[in-house]
Motif scaffolding. Structure first.
Motif, short mmCIF file in Angstrom:
data_model
loop_
_atom_site.label_atom_id
_atom_site.label_comp_id
_atom_site.label_asym_id
_atom_site.label_seq_id
_atom_site.Cartn_x
_atom_site.Cartn_y
_atom_site.Cartn_z
N ARG A 28 31.47 -37.56 18.32
CA ARG A 28 32.05 -39.03 17.73
C ARG A 28 32.01 -38.75 16.20
O ARG A 28 31.48 -38.18 15.66
CB ARG A 28 31.13 -40.19 18.13
CG ARG A 28 29.74 -40.26 17.62
CD ARG A 28 28.79 -41.07 18.19
NE ARG A 28 27.65 -40.99 17.51
CZ ARG A 28 26.48 -41.76 18.11
NH1 ARG A 28 26.85 -42.43 18.96
NH2 ARG A 28 25.28 -41.57 17.53
N GLY B 130 30.24 -45.39 14.08
CA GLY B 130 28.93 -45.79 14.43
C GLY B 130 28.64 -45.54 16.02
O GLY B 130 29.48 -44.94 16.54
N GLN B 131 27.33 -45.91 16.54
CA GLN B 131 27.18 -45.67 17.98
C GLN B 131 28.14 -46.19 18.87
O GLN B 131 28.18 -45.80 20.00
CB GLN B 131 25.64 -46.43 18.06
CG GLN B 131 24.62 -45.58 17.30
CD GLN B 131 23.33 -46.18 17.52
OE1 GLN B 131 23.04 -47.50 18.48
NE2 GLN B 131 22.01 -45.76 17.10
N ASP B 132 28.78 -47.33 18.46
CA ASP B 132 29.68 -47.79 19.44
C ASP B 132 31.12 -47.36 19.62
O ASP B 132 31.92 -48.05 19.90
CB ASP B 132 29.48 -49.36 19.69
CG ASP B 132 28.19 -49.86 20.04
OD1 ASP B 132 27.59 -48.98 21.08
OD2 ASP B 132 27.69 -50.79 19.59
N GLY B 133 31.17 -46.15 18.52
CA GLY B 133 32.94 -46.19 18.21
C GLY B 133 33.14 -45.27 19.24
O GLY B 133 32.27 -44.75 20.25
N MET C 18 22.63 -45.61 20.91
CA MET C 18 23.73 -45.12 21.91
C MET C 18 24.02 -46.21 22.80
O MET C 18 23.17 -47.15 23.21
CB MET C 18 23.26 -43.88 22.47
CG MET C 18 24.10 -43.49 23.73
SD MET C 18 23.56 -42.12 24.49
CE MET C 18 22.83 -41.08 23.48
N SER C 19 25.45 -46.63 23.03
CA SER C 19 25.87 -47.71 23.87
C SER C 19 25.34 -47.68 25.17
O SER C 19 25.08 -46.56 25.53
CB SER C 19 27.31 -48.12 23.55
OG SER C 19 27.89 -46.84 24.47
N GLU C 20 25.10 -48.74 25.90
CA GLU C 20 24.77 -48.70 27.19
C GLU C 20 25.98 -48.02 28.19
O GLU C 20 25.61 -47.04 29.01
CB GLU C 20 24.49 -50.13 27.94
CG GLU C 20 24.08 -50.12 29.39
CD GLU C 20 24.06 -51.70 29.91
OE1 GLU C 20 24.34 -51.77 31.14
OE2 GLU C 20 23.68 -52.25 29.16
N ALA C 21 26.85 -48.09 27.82
CA ALA C 21 28.20 -47.22 28.71
C ALA C 21 27.86 -45.89 28.35
O ALA C 21 28.37 -44.92 29.15
CB ALA C 21 29.61 -47.77 28.10
N MET C 22 27.74 -45.44 26.97
CA MET C 22 27.61 -43.96 26.69
C MET C 22 26.22 -43.33 27.61
O MET C 22 26.29 -42.43 28.07
CB MET C 22 27.51 -43.76 25.32
CG MET C 22 27.45 -42.08 24.92
SD MET C 22 27.59 -41.95 23.22
CE MET C 22 29.05 -42.87 22.72
N GLN C 23 25.32 -44.12 27.66
CA GLN C 23 24.15 -43.83 28.42
C GLN C 23 24.47 -43.53 29.69
O GLN C 23 23.81 -42.52 30.32
CB GLN C 23 22.83 -44.68 28.12
CG GLN C 23 22.43 -44.83 26.87
CD GLN C 23 21.40 -46.10 26.48
OE1 GLN C 23 21.05 -46.65 27.55
NE2 GLN C 23 20.79 -46.14 25.54
#
Length: 69
Positions: free
Chosen positions: A36, A41-44, A1-6
């Motif tokens: 998503r 992917g995780q950063d989508g 999971m991206s930092e922004a999503m976290q």
């Protein structure tokens, strides 16, 4: 999971995958709901819903309010 999503998720959550004929989405449910496309992917990109919005959507699907297929 991206930092922004976290930062957007109020608590840690794992995405669960749901697939049908090769089309997959992933859903993470905490105080909010994140959806998503698994191919991105995780950063989508992520769609965000409140719990009440998500519950209304699920109820509508179960009631057959959408024409699928």
């Amino acid at each position: 999971m991206s930092e922004a999503m976290q930062r957007m998720m109020p608590e840690p959550a794992e995405f669960q995958s749901a697939c049908d004929y090769g089309a997959c989405v992933e859903v993470a449910i905490t105080e909010v709901v994140a959806v998503r496309d698994s191919k991105a992917g995780q950063d989508g990109p992520v769609l965000w819903f409140s719990r009440s919005e998500w519950e209304a959507f699920v109820a509508a699907v179960k009631a057959g309010r959408f024409s699928v297929g």
